[in-house]
Structures are given as C-alpha cells and as structure tokens.
Design a protein around this motif. Structure first.
Motif, short mmCIF file in Angstrom:
data_model
loop_
_atom_site.label_atom_id
_atom_site.label_comp_id
_atom_site.label_asym_id
_atom_site.label_seq_id
_atom_site.Cartn_x
_atom_site.Cartn_y
_atom_site.Cartn_z
N ALA A 63 46.89 -8.34 -1.88
CA ALA A 63 47.08 -7.15 -1.04
C ALA A 63 48.04 -7.40 0.12
CB ALA A 63 45.72 -6.65 -0.54
N PRO A 64 47.99 -8.54 0.82
CA PRO A 64 48.98 -8.75 1.89
C PRO A 64 50.42 -8.76 1.37
CG PRO A 64 47.12 -10.22 2.22
CD PRO A 64 46.93 -9.56 0.87
N ALA A 65 50.65 -9.26 0.17
CA ALA A 65 52.00 -9.24 -0.40
C ALA A 65 52.43 -7.81 -0.73
CB ALA A 65 52.06 -10.12 -1.65
N VAL A 66 51.51 -6.97 -1.17
CA VAL A 66 51.81 -5.56 -1.43
C VAL A 66 52.14 -4.88 -0.11
CG1 VAL A 66 50.93 -3.35 -2.29
CG2 VAL A 66 50.40 -5.46 -3.53
N ALA A 67 51.38 -5.17 0.93
CA ALA A 67 51.65 -4.58 2.25
C ALA A 67 53.02 -5.00 2.77
CB ALA A 67 50.55 -4.98 3.24
N ALA A 68 53.38 -6.27 2.59
CA ALA A 68 54.70 -6.74 3.02
C ALA A 68 55.80 -6.03 2.24
CB ALA A 68 54.80 -8.26 2.84
N LEU A 69 55.59 -5.84 0.94
CA LEU A 69 56.55 -5.11 0.12
C LEU A 69 56.70 -3.68 0.63
CD1 LEU A 69 58.27 -4.72 -2.51
CD2 LEU A 69 56.13 -4.07 -3.63
N ALA A 70 55.60 -3.01 0.90
CA ALA A 70 55.64 -1.61 1.36
C ALA A 70 56.38 -1.49 2.69
CB ALA A 70 54.21 -1.06 1.49
N ALA A 71 56.11 -2.38 3.62
CA ALA A 71 56.77 -2.33 4.93
C ALA A 71 58.27 -2.61 4.78
CB ALA A 71 56.12 -3.32 5.89
N TRP A 110 61.23 -4.65 12.45
CA TRP A 110 60.24 -5.46 13.18
C TRP A 110 58.88 -5.36 12.48
CZ3 TRP A 110 55.65 -3.85 15.22
CH2 TRP A 110 54.94 -4.82 15.93
N ALA A 111 58.51 -4.14 12.10
CA ALA A 111 57.22 -3.94 11.43
C ALA A 111 57.16 -4.71 10.11
CB ALA A 111 56.97 -2.45 11.18
N ALA A 112 58.25 -4.71 9.36
CA ALA A 112 58.28 -5.44 8.09
C ALA A 112 58.11 -6.93 8.32
CB ALA A 112 59.60 -5.16 7.36
N ARG A 113 58.77 -7.47 9.33
CA ARG A 113 58.60 -8.91 9.64
C ARG A 113 57.17 -9.20 10.08
NH1 ARG A 113 63.48 -7.85 12.15
NH2 ARG A 113 62.51 -7.91 14.22
N SER A 114 56.59 -8.32 10.87
CA SER A 114 55.21 -8.51 11.33
C SER A 114 54.22 -8.50 10.18
CB SER A 114 54.83 -7.42 12.35
OG SER A 114 55.59 -7.57 13.52
N PHE A 158 55.11 7.36 4.24
CA PHE A 158 53.73 7.81 4.05
C PHE A 158 52.92 6.75 3.30
CE2 PHE A 158 50.65 10.63 1.74
CZ PHE A 158 49.95 11.05 2.86
N VAL A 159 53.48 6.25 2.21
CA VAL A 159 52.80 5.23 1.41
C VAL A 159 52.68 3.92 2.18
CG1 VAL A 159 53.02 3.79 -0.67
CG2 VAL A 159 53.38 6.27 -0.82
N ALA A 160 53.76 3.49 2.82
CA ALA A 160 53.73 2.22 3.56
C ALA A 160 52.69 2.26 4.67
CB ALA A 160 55.11 1.91 4.13
N HIS A 161 52.59 3.38 5.36
CA HIS A 161 51.57 3.49 6.40
C HIS A 161 50.17 3.36 5.80
CE1 HIS A 161 48.64 5.73 8.88
NE2 HIS A 161 49.11 4.89 9.77
N ALA A 162 49.93 4.05 4.69
CA ALA A 162 48.61 3.98 4.05
C ALA A 162 48.28 2.56 3.61
CB ALA A 162 48.57 4.92 2.84
N VAL A 163 49.24 1.87 3.04
CA VAL A 163 49.01 0.50 2.56
C VAL A 163 48.72 -0.43 3.73
CG1 VAL A 163 50.13 -1.49 1.47
CG2 VAL A 163 50.31 0.77 0.42
N VAL A 164 49.55 -0.37 4.77
CA VAL A 164 49.36 -1.26 5.93
C VAL A 164 48.08 -0.90 6.67
CG1 VAL A 164 50.33 -2.01 8.13
CG2 VAL A 164 51.78 -1.88 6.09
N ALA A 165 47.78 0.39 6.81
CA ALA A 165 46.55 0.80 7.48
C ALA A 165 45.32 0.28 6.72
CB ALA A 165 46.49 2.30 7.61
N SER A 166 45.41 0.19 5.40
CA SER A 166 44.27 -0.32 4.62
C SER A 166 44.05 -1.80 4.87
CB SER A 166 44.49 -0.08 3.13
OG SER A 166 45.42 -0.98 2.57
N MET A 167 45.07 -2.49 5.33
CA MET A 167 44.97 -3.93 5.61
C MET A 167 44.42 -4.21 6.99
SD MET A 167 46.07 -5.24 2.86
CE MET A 167 46.01 -6.90 3.44
N SER A 168 44.51 -3.23 7.86
CA SER A 168 44.18 -3.48 9.27
C SER A 168 43.09 -2.57 9.77
CB SER A 168 45.45 -3.32 10.11
OG SER A 168 45.97 -2.01 9.95
N ARG A 169 42.03 -2.53 9.08
CA ARG A 169 40.91 -1.67 9.49
C ARG A 169 40.16 -2.34 10.63
NH1 ARG A 169 40.56 2.32 5.30
NH2 ARG A 169 41.59 1.50 3.49
N ASP A 170 40.59 -2.00 11.85
CA ASP A 170 39.97 -2.61 13.05
C ASP A 170 38.71 -1.90 13.43
OD1 ASP A 170 43.24 -2.82 14.51
OD2 ASP A 170 42.29 -4.19 13.13
#
Length: 183
Positions: A67-75, A122-126, A171-183
């Motif tokens: 999942a983190p690799a998918v999030a990096a791809l999306a960003a 910056w977001a993609a690098r993060s 839209f998709v990238a936000h959803a993917v990254v948001a799913s990784m960071s459920r604070d």
C-alpha cells in the motif's frame, strides 16, 4: 478401523485444502487492487482508482509491492499530471494569444497550476518517504485546481483535456494517501 485407513480421510483432507486455499481459481490480488478495493465505492470506486493509476499502459502500476508503494505512485502521478496540465495550458495560451476573456482565464488557471506543481512534487517526495501528514492536505487542496480552472474558463471544453485528467488523478491520489494516514 484406524484413522489412517479410513476412506473418508483423503476426502476430508482434500476438502480442507480447497477450503483453506480458496480454490486457487481466483487471480492473486495486487497491492493496487487491494488498496483500490478498500477505498469505498461511495468515495472512489475500484475502477476509477485502477484506471487513474494505470492510465499509462507502459507504467507498471500493478507492480507496487504494498500500500505505501501504491500511495507513492498515486502522489507521483498527481504531480506528473499537474505538470502535464500546466504545460498544455501554457501551449494553449500561446496559441490563443494574450487578448480576450479566454486568455485571461487561462492565465489565471496557469497561476493555479504554477502554485500546485511544486507543492505536489513536495507531496510526492513526502509520500515516497512514508510521511503522509501535509501531503494529504496538499492533495486535498489540489482537487480544486482543475475545478477552479473550469470555473474561470466558464467551460471545461475550453481547457486542454489534461485539466480533466488531472482532476481525476488528484481525486484518486487524495483518497489513496488519505487511506494511508488515518490519524
């Protein structure tokens, strides 16, 4: 009769293997399939997620290992799409000339992308480094860039198609990254 000589034992073992294995007839799900399937169809459907992340047939979108690799791809794809949209708008503006309402709208749109591209890089690098805070918010704000351009242009057809593609990707990238960071 002992348990090892029972005619039911081989049949029970076979049934247990099929039950535990799931039948082996189904395709193995990739990390992309699993993550896209978990976003919730009311938000981002699995089809929209996969089609946005796999739009380039030469890109190995399903090769992401987790999942983190998918999030990096999306960003990264969101930043790449914003860069492409910015370039297309620059090209359209140079063809349209500098006078008129359409040119004014495109210049304003170009300013939105000029601010969004560095933030998305910056977001993609993060995200690639496993840091989702801040990146999630950048991706959330980026969702409004394409809509802002459409609003200024007064017609989505007046803009290059890359603006619409970026809208879906953000839209998709936000959803993917948001799913990784459920604070």
């Amino acid at each position: 009769m002992t348990a090892s000589s029972s005619p039911l034992l081989p049949a029970l073992l076979l049934l247990l293997i099929v039950f535990v294995d799931g039948g082996s007839g189904a395709e193995a799900k990739t990390a992309l399939d699993q993550l896209c399937g978990s976003l919730g169809s009311y938000y981002v459907t699995p089809d929209l997620c996969a089609s946005a992340l796999c739009a380039d047939p030469s890109a190995p979108c399903r090769a992401a290992r987790d999942a983190p690799a998918v999030a990096a791809l999306a960003a990264r794809l969101a930043a790449d799409n914003a860069t492409a949209a910015k370039g297309s708008i620059e090209a359209a503006l140079s063809l349209a000339g500098s006078a008129g309402g359409a040119a004014s709208a495109m210049r304003s749109c170009l300013q939105l992308y000029a601010g969004a591209v560095p933030a998305l890089r910056w977001a993609a690098r993060s995200v690639a480094a496993g840091r989702y805070r801040g990146a999630r918010e950048v991706l959330q704000a980026a969702q409004y860039v394409a809509a802002g351009c459409e609003g200024m242009a007064g017609d989505a057809a007046a803009l290059p198609r890359e603006n619409g593609r970026f809208s879906d990707m953000a839209f998709v990238a936000h959803a993917v990254v948001a799913s990784m960071s459920r604070d």
